[in-house]
Structures are given as structure tokens and as C-alpha cells.
Design a protein around this motif. Structure first.
Motif, mmCIF file in Angstrom:
data_model
loop_
_atom_site.group_PDB
_atom_site.id
_atom_site.type_symbol
_atom_site.label_atom_id
_atom_site.label_comp_id
_atom_site.label_asym_id
_atom_site.label_seq_id
_atom_site.Cartn_x
_atom_site.Cartn_y
_atom_site.Cartn_z
ATOM 1 N N ALA A 1 0.831 -1.210 0.000
ATOM 2 C CA ALA A 1 0.000 0.000 0.000
ATOM 3 C C ALA A 1 0.869 1.264 0.000
ATOM 4 O O ALA A 1 0.577 2.230 -0.717
ATOM 5 C CB ALA A 1 -0.926 -0.013 1.215
ATOM 6 N N TRP A 2 1.938 1.262 0.787
ATOM 7 C CA TRP A 2 2.830 2.427 0.833
ATOM 8 C C TRP A 2 3.450 2.688 -0.536
ATOM 9 O O TRP A 2 3.756 3.817 -0.885
ATOM 10 C CB TRP A 2 3.970 2.209 1.826
ATOM 11 N N LYS A 3 3.656 1.592 -1.290
ATOM 12 C CA LYS A 3 4.307 1.751 -2.593
ATOM 13 C C LYS A 3 3.295 2.133 -3.673
ATOM 14 O O LYS A 3 3.509 3.071 -4.436
ATOM 15 C CB LYS A 3 5.005 0.440 -2.994
ATOM 16 N N ILE A 4 2.193 1.368 -3.766
ATOM 17 C CA ILE A 4 1.303 1.623 -4.923
ATOM 18 C C ILE A 4 0.476 2.893 -4.731
ATOM 19 O O ILE A 4 0.130 3.546 -5.716
ATOM 20 C CB ILE A 4 0.391 0.414 -5.272
ATOM 21 N N GLY A 5 0.167 3.274 -3.479
ATOM 22 C CA GLY A 5 -0.675 4.455 -3.244
ATOM 23 C C GLY A 5 -0.145 5.701 -3.946
ATOM 24 O O GLY A 5 -0.802 6.253 -4.844
ATOM 25 N N PRO A 6 1.055 6.184 -3.572
ATOM 26 C CA PRO A 6 1.554 7.413 -4.196
ATOM 27 C C PRO A 6 1.878 7.238 -5.673
ATOM 28 O O PRO A 6 1.724 8.180 -6.466
ATOM 29 C CB PRO A 6 2.817 7.750 -3.388
ATOM 30 N N ALA A 7 2.306 6.031 -6.069
ATOM 31 C CA ALA A 7 2.673 5.812 -7.486
ATOM 32 C C ALA A 7 1.437 5.914 -8.378
ATOM 33 O O ALA A 7 1.486 6.520 -9.456
ATOM 34 C CB ALA A 7 3.330 4.433 -7.643
ATOM 35 N N LEU A 8 0.320 5.345 -7.936
ATOM 36 C CA LEU A 8 -0.903 5.391 -8.756
ATOM 37 C C LEU A 8 -1.548 6.773 -8.695
ATOM 38 O O LEU A 8 -2.062 7.270 -9.704
ATOM 39 C CB LEU A 8 -1.895 4.324 -8.285
ATOM 40 N N ALA A 9 -1.524 7.398 -7.533
ATOM 41 C CA ALA A 9 -2.132 8.731 -7.411
ATOM 42 C C ALA A 9 -1.497 9.699 -8.403
ATOM 43 O O ALA A 9 -2.172 10.548 -8.987
ATOM 44 C CB ALA A 9 -1.971 9.243 -5.991
ATOM 45 N N THR A 10 -0.193 9.551 -8.623
ATOM 46 C CA THR A 10 0.518 10.466 -9.521
ATOM 47 C C THR A 10 0.545 9.960 -10.963
ATOM 48 O O THR A 10 1.140 10.598 -11.826
ATOM 49 C CB THR A 10 1.965 10.682 -9.009
ATOM 50 N N GLY A 11 -0.057 8.809 -11.242
ATOM 51 C CA GLY A 11 -0.243 8.382 -12.636
ATOM 52 C C GLY A 11 0.806 7.441 -13.202
ATOM 53 O O GLY A 11 0.899 7.273 -14.412
ATOM 54 N N ASN A 12 1.604 6.815 -12.327
ATOM 55 C CA ASN A 12 2.611 5.866 -12.828
ATOM 56 C C ASN A 12 2.007 4.477 -13.007
ATOM 57 O O ASN A 12 1.017 4.135 -12.373
ATOM 58 C CB ASN A 12 3.765 5.775 -11.834
ATOM 59 N N ALA A 13 2.622 3.688 -13.873
ATOM 60 C CA ALA A 13 2.251 2.277 -14.012
ATOM 61 C C ALA A 13 3.325 1.458 -13.292
ATOM 62 O O ALA A 13 4.492 1.865 -13.223
ATOM 63 C CB ALA A 13 2.166 1.890 -15.479
ATOM 64 N N ILE A 14 2.910 0.300 -12.761
ATOM 65 C CA ILE A 14 3.747 -0.390 -11.768
ATOM 66 C C ILE A 14 4.076 -1.829 -12.155
ATOM 67 O O ILE A 14 3.207 -2.563 -12.646
ATOM 68 C CB ILE A 14 2.992 -0.419 -10.415
ATOM 69 N N VAL A 15 5.331 -2.213 -11.875
ATOM 70 C CA VAL A 15 5.702 -3.639 -11.842
ATOM 71 C C VAL A 15 6.214 -3.892 -10.428
ATOM 72 O O VAL A 15 7.238 -3.337 -10.022
ATOM 73 C CB VAL A 15 6.800 -3.964 -12.879
#
Ligand code: NDP
Length: 497
Positions: free
Chosen positions: A177-191
């Protein structure tokens, strides 16, 4: 076709069931790993296999990166308004809340933390973090900067692109949650790569991400080993940023891989050897309870664990007596029992590592004041352990043990204690116990640590930054600060003449 993991609990604290795919989550679908191999997931309370999950490979990382890029270019990033990203994150938080107890049971089964602590600590902060960043998604913006009438200058805070995230086993859902929360809020895609010791809550989250309606490829979850999948993420030429939580040793490897590949941005949340300082004017009960929470919470498997407990000589004996009684009172046992405070260590490797530190403390001449032994014949349970009569150069004083093992050290004067507390390569956190507000503030300012708790310990909030000084890491997680990790600032200058 990956198998489905199904499990039913009938325990004193939870009755319920779960069901989700054990595959890799790539491009919005659950798939087998490219080698078709699997990894056993072990229950640390018994040492027995719970299930098998698909094992990812560097080839799967390539597939995940391609899916993430496609999503970023077409349906996410700057193609998706912040309000919509926020809506999806809120929806995910709602779904997680609906599965709250199921998540807590999975954490207890997979990691060994108690159901009650998982429910009350991990779940609240995990869901709270997703919700907090949902609120930020449409509030990330730049500014106009006054430079005179002939030019217009403004900034944009753009998403970085495809980001890699590598998380550990001690707080499997919370770290996700700590990782995906800010990354998705700002529009990044994640692996994202979970730890293969604790992959289950990430897989349930993948199912809920699908259900929430995130565009395929926005979040990809590739389970696998650090030396293959983790390394492939760290050195990938098409990943622009990597965030890592784990050991300092591996943190260095991640940074090195970034330097040798495409100089991707790196944030690291690493270990600690945090001091808890108990002054002679402390409220003894407050200090004892929080110092115990500081070291024993999550079985000592906490990066900010207060593992060095410094106590003023005037109250040392009284503190040690109460602290010993408190340590003895903590029930170690089945994560699903109503009264367990502490479950097993996460794995046999960690169990052996912690027992190795206990042995080294004995061999180096410290006094084993309490505990130091295995509990039971099955599972990886270790009794709460206290060492006294330590020397500053002992391994148990200098190195991160990551288990329920504290050292209690006597100190004399205020200046010397700051020096002792700061005498470590780490700087993640510290706790101070005193009833004198001036002393509290002066000490808090003098400590080299990213977080200083006064008359409490190990308390975290989604909106308060967390991260390390010195070798405890680079960058800050949580709060507004974490948004900076996932945005690139672009300055635009327009000639008006
Ligand atoms: P690691 O640092 O090895 O593991 C953390 C994550 O990094 C895991 O997902 C791991 O995968 C991955 N990883 C391992 N090697 C690489 C690599 N070469 N490149 C990229 N990623 C990699 O921690 P351990 O599990 O070995 O624990 C060892 C010690 O680390 C603990 O005793 C504790 O002191 C510290 N630690 C600190 C944590 C913190 O929160 N600061 C969390 C966990 C551990 P894999 O599981 O496959 O190895």
C-alpha cells in the motif's frame, strides 16, 4: 493456467474463506510464469506448505514492463485525469475494507503475525494509505513562477512512467500500500515484486485491482526471487524508477543495478538499529510499555524496532524489573489464538538468523537476561529476549537482528546518550521517554533519525513521512513527501514578446 488458492478458516478469532489465483498478474490477467515453475509458500507456524504460487522470471518482468508501458501510454498517466485515478483508488480501498478480516487472516497464515495485530495495525494503515493517496490524485499540480511580463513560466508534476517496486515480507500488505498508493495517485504504471515468503495478500489485492476496474497493465505483480525478478526490475532499461524496502545489503545491489543500467531514480527504505532512550524523569510505566512495543511489535521484524534500549542509571534497576515482567507477560503462540501477542518469525532462515545473533551475544560476553530460546517444536517461535551488560562493539548492539531481541544499556549523562544513540550506521527512528518537554525537544532535535517518537514508539500515520537518515535509506514514504518520489518536474517557459 494458474491454479486457484482456496482456504477456509475456522479459528477462535476468524471464521471465513478466501479464493484467488496464484498466477502472476500481468496486463490485467493472471498467468503462469514463463518457465511454468512454482514457489512453495510456507506457513511459519508449522513449517508446512500452504500453497504454490507461479514463479516469475526476467522474461515475465519484460512482459509486465511492456504491459505497464502500454497502459501508461494509452489509458493511464497523463491520459487519465487525476479525479479518475482517485476514484479507482477509493474503490480499491472500499474493496479492501470489504475483505478486511480475510486479509488479516491471510497475513497471519502467510507471515505469522497475529490475526488481531494484522487486523488492528496492518489493515488500518494499509487501507488508510490507499484512501489517503486517493485524495491526493487530483491535487498534484505545479505552479506559475513570476519572472517578468515578457515570459510565462510554469511547472508540471508529471508521472515518471513505469516504476518498479520491490517489497519485503515483514508487512506484506502495508508495504504494498505504501508503494502503490503514491505511485498510482501520480499516474505511474507499476511492476511490483512481493517477497516470495509472503505473496498471498498481494495476489488478493491483484484480484481486487481487477475488480475495481483499473485499466489492464496499470499494476503488474510478478512474484519471484530477488536474485532473478528483483534484479531484473532493478536493471531494467525501460523502468524509470525503482522503490525498494528491505535489507541494506540488497538496497546497495538495487542502487548498483540502477547505476549500471539506466540510472533510474532510486528510493530505499532500509534497516535500522533504533534507540529507545529512557531518561530518569520518565513515567516508568509509559516507558516500559512503549519500549516493549518498540522492540516486540511484529516479533521484532520491524525496520524501526527500538532494539537498543538506553536507560538512565538512576532508574535502570526499576526499569529492568518492570521491563522483564512485561516481556514475560507477552504470550507467544498460534497467530489465530485470542491471546497471542507474538507469533512465529517469518521463515526458517529468519529464525536461524535471529538464533545466530542470540548465540553471538552469549559468545561475545553479554548477559542473557531473559529468553533466548525456541518455543515449541514446530514453527519458528522465539521467546522475547533481553541482553544486558553489553559492549558497544558487540554484534547484537551494532547489527539489525530483526527479531524479538533487545539490549538494555545503562547510561549516565544527557550529552553522552546522544552520542551513544547516534553511534550507528543507521538512522531510521528513535524513541525518547521523559516528562520534561524541553529535554524531549532538545533530544529529538539532536538525534540523527528520520522519525523521533516522544513517549510512544512504532506509531505510523499515512500522512506523516517515514524514512531514514544515513544508511537507513534514501527518500521518504507516506505523506505529501512520497508524491515527489513519483513525479518528474517539468519547467515550461513561454516567450510572450
Ligand atoms: P532482503 O533485503 O533480501 O529482501 C527484501 C526484498 O528484496 C525481497 O522481495 C527480496 O526478494 C528482494 N531481493 C533480494 N535480492 C534482491 C536483488 N538482488 N535485487 C532486487 N531485489 C532483491 O531481506 P531478507 O528477506 O533477506 O531479510 C534479511 C534482513 O534484511 C533481515 O534480517 C532484516 O535485517 C532486513 N530486512 C529489513 C526490512 C525493512 O523493512 N527495512 C524488511 C525485510 C528485511 P527475495 O525474497 O526473493 O529475496
Amino acid at each position: 493456467m494458474p491454479s486457484t488458492f482456496e482456504y477456509t478458516w475456522d479459528t477462535p478469532v476468524y471464521k471465513g474463506k478466501t479464493s484467488f489465483s496464484t498466477g502472476l498478474f500481468i496486463g490485467g490477467k493472471f498467468v503462469d510464469g514463463s518457465n511454468g515453475t512454482t514457489i512453495d509458500v510456507i506457513n511459519p507456524a508449522t513449517g508446512k506448505v500452504i500453497t504454490k504460487i507461479a514463479e516469475g522470471t526476467p522474461k515475465d518482468v519484460d512482459l509486465a514492463v511492456a504491459a505497464a508501458h502500454k497502459a501508461f501510454e494509452t489509458s493511464w498517466g497523463l491520459k487519465c485525469p487525476g479525479s479518475e485515478r482517485g476514484r479507482l483508488l477509493s474503490k480499491l480501498a472500499d474493496l479492501m475494507e470489504e475483505h478486511n478480516d480475510e486479509y488479516a487472516a491471510l497475513e497471519a497464515l502467510d507471515n505469522g503475525k497475529t490475526f488481531n495485530w494484522a487486523k488492528n495495525a496492518d489493515l488500518g494503515l494499509s487501507i488508510g494509505t490507499i484512501r489517503y493517496y486517493a485524495g491526493w490524485a487530483d491535487k498534484v499540480h505545479g505552479s506559475t513562477i513570476e519572472t517578468g511580463e515578457d515570459k510565462l513560466n510554469y511547472t508540471r508534476h508529471e508521472p515518471i512512467g513505469v516504476v518498479g517496486q520491490i517489497i519485503p515480507w515483514n508487512f506484506p500488505l502495508m508495504m504494498l500500500a505504501w508503494k502503490i498508493g503514491p505511485a498510482l495517485a501520480t499516474g505511474n504504471a507499476i511492476v511490483l515484486k512481493p517477497s516470495e515468503f509472503t505473496p498471498l495478500t498481494a495476489l488478493l489485492t491483484a484480484k481486487l485491482i481487477q475488480e475495481a476496474g483499473f485499466p489492464p497493465g496499470v499494476v503488474n505483480i510478478v512474484n519471484g526471487y530477488g536474485s532473478t525478478v528483483g534484479q531484473a526490475i532493478s536493471e531494467h532499461m525501460a523502468i524509470e524508477k525503482v522503490a525498494f524496502t528491505g535489507s541494506t545489503l540488497v538496497g546497495r545491489k538495487v542502487m548498483e543495478a540502477s547505476a549500471k543500467s539506466n540510472l533510474k531514480k532510486v528510493t530505499l527504505e532500509l534497516g535500522g538499529k533504533s534507540p529507545s532512550i529512557v531518561f530518569d524523569d520518565a513515567d516508568l510505566n509509559v516507558a516500559v510499555n512503549w519500549a516493549a512495543h518498540g522492540i516486540y511489535f511484529n516479533h521484532g521484524q520491524t525496520c524501526c524496532a527500538g532494539s537498543r534500549i538506553f536507560v538512565h542509571e538512576k532508574i535502570y534497576d526499576a526499569f529492568l524489573e518492570k521491563f522483564t515482567a512485561k516481556s514475560k507477560s507477552l504470550k507467544v503462540g498460534d497467530p489465530f489464538a485470542t491471546d497471542s501477542f507474538q507469533g512465529p518469525q517469518v521463515s526458517e532462515i529468519q529464525f536461524n538468523r535471529v538464533m545466530g545473533y542470540i548465540e553471538s551475544g552469549k559468545q561475545e560476553g553479554a548477559t542473557l537476561h531473559l529468553g533466548g530460546h525456541r518455543i515449541g517444536n514446530e514453527g519458528y517461535y522465539i521467546s522475547p529476549t533481553i541482553f544486558t551488560d553489553t559492549k558497544p562493539d558487540m554484534r547484537i548492539v551494532r547489527e539489525e537482528i530483526f527479531g524479538p531481541v533487545g539490549v538494555v544499556i545503562k547510561f549516565k549523562d544527557d550529552d553522552d546518550i546522544i552520542h551513544q544513540a547516534n553511534d550507528t550506521v543507521y538512522g531510521l527512528a528513535a524513541a525518547v521517554f521523559t516528562t520534561n518537554v524541553n529535554r524531549a525537544i532538545k533530544t529529538a532535535h539532536a538525534l540523527h533519525a528520520g522519525t523521533v517518537w516522544v513517549n510512544c514508539s512504532n506509531t505510523l500515520y499515512a500522512n506523516v513521512p517515514f524514512g531514514g537518515y544515513k544508511q537507513s535509506g534514501i527518500g521518504r514514504e507516506l505523506g505529501e513527501y512520497a508524491l515527489d518520489n513519483y513525479t518528474a518536474v517539468k519547467a515550461i517557459q513561454i516567450n510572450l514578446t
